[in-house]
Design a protein around this motif. Structure first.
Motif, mmCIF file in Angstrom:
data_model
loop_
_atom_site.group_PDB
_atom_site.id
_atom_site.type_symbol
_atom_site.label_atom_id
_atom_site.label_comp_id
_atom_site.label_asym_id
_atom_site.label_seq_id
_atom_site.Cartn_x
_atom_site.Cartn_y
_atom_site.Cartn_z
ATOM 1 N N GLU A 1 0.510 3.524 -3.359
ATOM 2 C CA GLU A 1 -0.496 4.289 -3.165
ATOM 3 C C GLU A 1 0.430 5.758 -2.484
ATOM 4 N N GLN B 1 0.768 -1.099 0.037
ATOM 5 C CA GLN B 1 -0.112 -0.071 0.084
ATOM 6 C C GLN B 1 0.912 1.244 0.138
ATOM 7 N N ARG C 1 1.652 8.646 2.675
ATOM 8 C CA ARG C 1 0.578 9.367 2.868
ATOM 9 C C ARG C 1 -0.804 8.439 3.203
ATOM 10 N N TYR C 2 -1.196 7.587 2.389
ATOM 11 C CA TYR C 2 -1.974 6.622 2.192
ATOM 12 C C TYR C 2 -2.017 5.341 2.894
ATOM 13 N N VAL C 3 -0.853 5.003 3.622
ATOM 14 C CA VAL C 3 -1.104 3.727 4.295
ATOM 15 C C VAL C 3 -2.081 3.729 5.353
ATOM 16 N N ASN C 4 -2.756 2.664 5.760
ATOM 17 C CA ASN C 4 -3.833 2.734 6.711
ATOM 18 C C ASN C 4 -3.304 2.268 8.063
ATOM 19 N N PRO C 5 -3.550 3.477 8.986
ATOM 20 C CA PRO C 5 -2.703 3.122 10.292
ATOM 21 C C PRO C 5 -3.250 2.023 11.180
#
Lengths: 410, 83
Positions: free
Chosen positions: A123, A119, A126-130
């Motif tokens: 993407e 990811q 900044r767009y990784v899912n925390p």
């Protein structure tokens, strides 16, 4: 010294979900291998695994809080719920600090790490899912058990490969014996994922690499590799008097556990199995048993040439001529190789064997290997009342664990 | 409040909080009513950033108390971008 007994069993396996379905599956010689649906194997020669295709955690755990769990965490949380229910145990403010969690897990976070990285790379960082970040560490499944069931005592993850869950249970037993915990949820988990599958595929450990149908046939002369699998097993280990005061059913006593590391094993099993012999001898000593008193051995043989030969050799060296009188069987013939879960699944199987007086078989056994010449309980379960059983775990990197389990009251 | 945007954002909040869309209203308090903790708040922000290609400042996230405030902020950010 305080005694550690088993009062609850929770199983999520390819041959059955829940203790009763699991025990029944083992005794019926059911196999849990099916075409892989979790990921694409079209570019490979092997398409079968012990995938738990009918696993739905929602009826057991509810929908809430599961969304961000990875597969390992869902599997082990479901197994933990089964084990608590089986033991009739409720976590309250009175017992929460004297209850702990000890889980074996080794490859479980590989998938989550790969997904998190993918990811970020595709993407952008900044767009990784925390909320997926906690899954990338291997102690996440154990931690989520404590969070979900509000368990405030110790929480540990042990990552010793094939030995991990027996080591985690051994660690739990130590906590109980030393009076540091009354109850421990102990076991292991591994999920099936493409990262682990591809790794073992490339290492050449899987059966069916030549395009033939994969077969998990421990100790058989034609064995050519294992079948990968997944599952979770959580057992309730409890201090004996605590269990009796609760009026709980007691399944068995863990009487001895020991480890030894084989420094000669480097990506291959040593021929003599010195480390495994040492672990068996130490476990017997801790259980105050002579080798002749062991009536059944739950084997870790997984249908790879090295491990099955090593285990047979170590058993013969420790038990001498008595080795030929002891039934030795491997549940991996039905379940496959679940790595960190395998020891806990074996312990759950042995507990069933002690309870019901029936030994689970080694299935797919047809052709005798001159190097593997013990009584492997071929293909059908066998009636036998047993007082003392030995459980083994050994891996190609040098870890060895042995555990002695006694019938309760025996 | 922009109604279409509001519906879309309620759908994102529902997905991440685990609450049903019908349970979520513009005045719902993210933390108190919907149990959105700090990680879920960042997750909502990331989901919104991805969908609308806007950038939510990290320091603005803790100040977003209600669903309506989230919708208004995103509407403002989209307006600034000329969307």
């Amino acid at each position: 010294m305080k005694k550690a007994v088993i009062t609850g069993i929770g199983i999520i396996s390819p041959i059955g979900i829940g203790k009763d379905e699991y025990w029944h599956g083992l005794l019926q010689a059911k196999t849990g291998f099916r075409p892989i649906s979790l990921f694409d194997t079209s570019a490979l020669n092997v398409h079968y695994a012990g995938e738990i295709s009918n696993f739905d955690p929602i009826p057991l755990l509810g929908k809430k809080g599961l969304r961000t769990f990875d597969r390992s965490t869902k599997l082990v949380s479901a197994a933990a719920k089964f084990s608590l229910d089986d033991a009739g145990l409720e976590i309250t403010e009175d017992n929460t600090y004297s209850t702990g969690v000890s889980i074996g897990a080794t490859f479980g976070s590989l998938r989550s790490i790969a997904e998190f990285d993918r990811q970020g790379l595709v993407e952008g960082p900044r767009y990784v899912n925390p909320s997926h970040f906690p899954n990338t560490v291997i102690n996440s499944p154990a931690s989520q058990i404590s969070i979900r069931f509000k368990i405030k005592g110790f929480n540990t993850t042990i990552s010793t490969g094939f030995c991990a869950s027996l080591d985690a249970i051994s660690y739990a037993v130590d906590f109980i014996r030393l009076g540091r915990a009354d109850v421990v949820l102990a076991g292991g988990v591994e999920e099936l994922c493409e990262e682990t599958f591809f790794g073992f595929y490339k290492l050449g450990c899987l059966s069916g690499l030549d395009g033939t149908e994969p077969l998990c046939c421990p100790f058989d002369a034609k064995r050519n590799g294992t079948i990968l699998s997944e599952g979770a097993a959580v057992l309730i280990l409890e201090e004996e008097n605590h269990a009796r005061q609760r009026g709980s059913d007691i399944y068995a006593t863990v009487a001895g556990c020991a480890n030894s590391f084989d420094t000669k094993a480097e990506m291959d099993f040593s021929h003599k199995g010195i480390g495994l012999q040492q672990a068996i001898n130490l476990a017997l000593k801790e259980a105050f048993l002579a080798p002749e008193q062991i009536e059944y051995i739950a084997s870790c043989a997984n249908s790879t040439r090295g491990l099955d030969r090593l285990e047979t050799s170590a058993i013969k060296d420790v038990f001498g001529t008595h080795a030929y009188d002891i039934p030795v069987s491997s549940i991996k013939s039905m379940i496959g190789e679940t790595f960190s879960t395998s020891g806990a699944l074996s312990l759950a199987a042995v507990t069933g064997c002690l309870q019901m007086g029936i030994i689970s078989p080694t299935v797919n056994y047809e052709e005798k290997d001159p190097e593997c010449d013990l009584d492997y309980v071929p293909n059908t379960a066998r009636k036998r009342i047993i007082q003392n059983a030995l459980i083994l775990a050994s891996d190609p990197y040098g870890h060895n664990t042995a555990m002695v389990v006694k019938r309760y009251g025996g | 409040m922009n109604e279409i945007l509001g519906k879309e954002i309620i759908s994102i909040v529902a997905d991440i909080s685990g609450y049903e869309e019908e349970e979520i209203h513009p005045e719902s308090d993210l933390q108190k009513d919907l149990e959105v903790d700090s990680i879920k708040a960042i997750e909502i922000a990331v989901a919104i950033e991805k969908k609308y290609r806007v950038s939510v400042r990290d320091e603005d996230i803790p100040n977003l108390i209600t669903v309506r405030q989230v919708v208004d902020l995103i509407a403002d950010l989209m307006k600034q971008k000329g969307q």
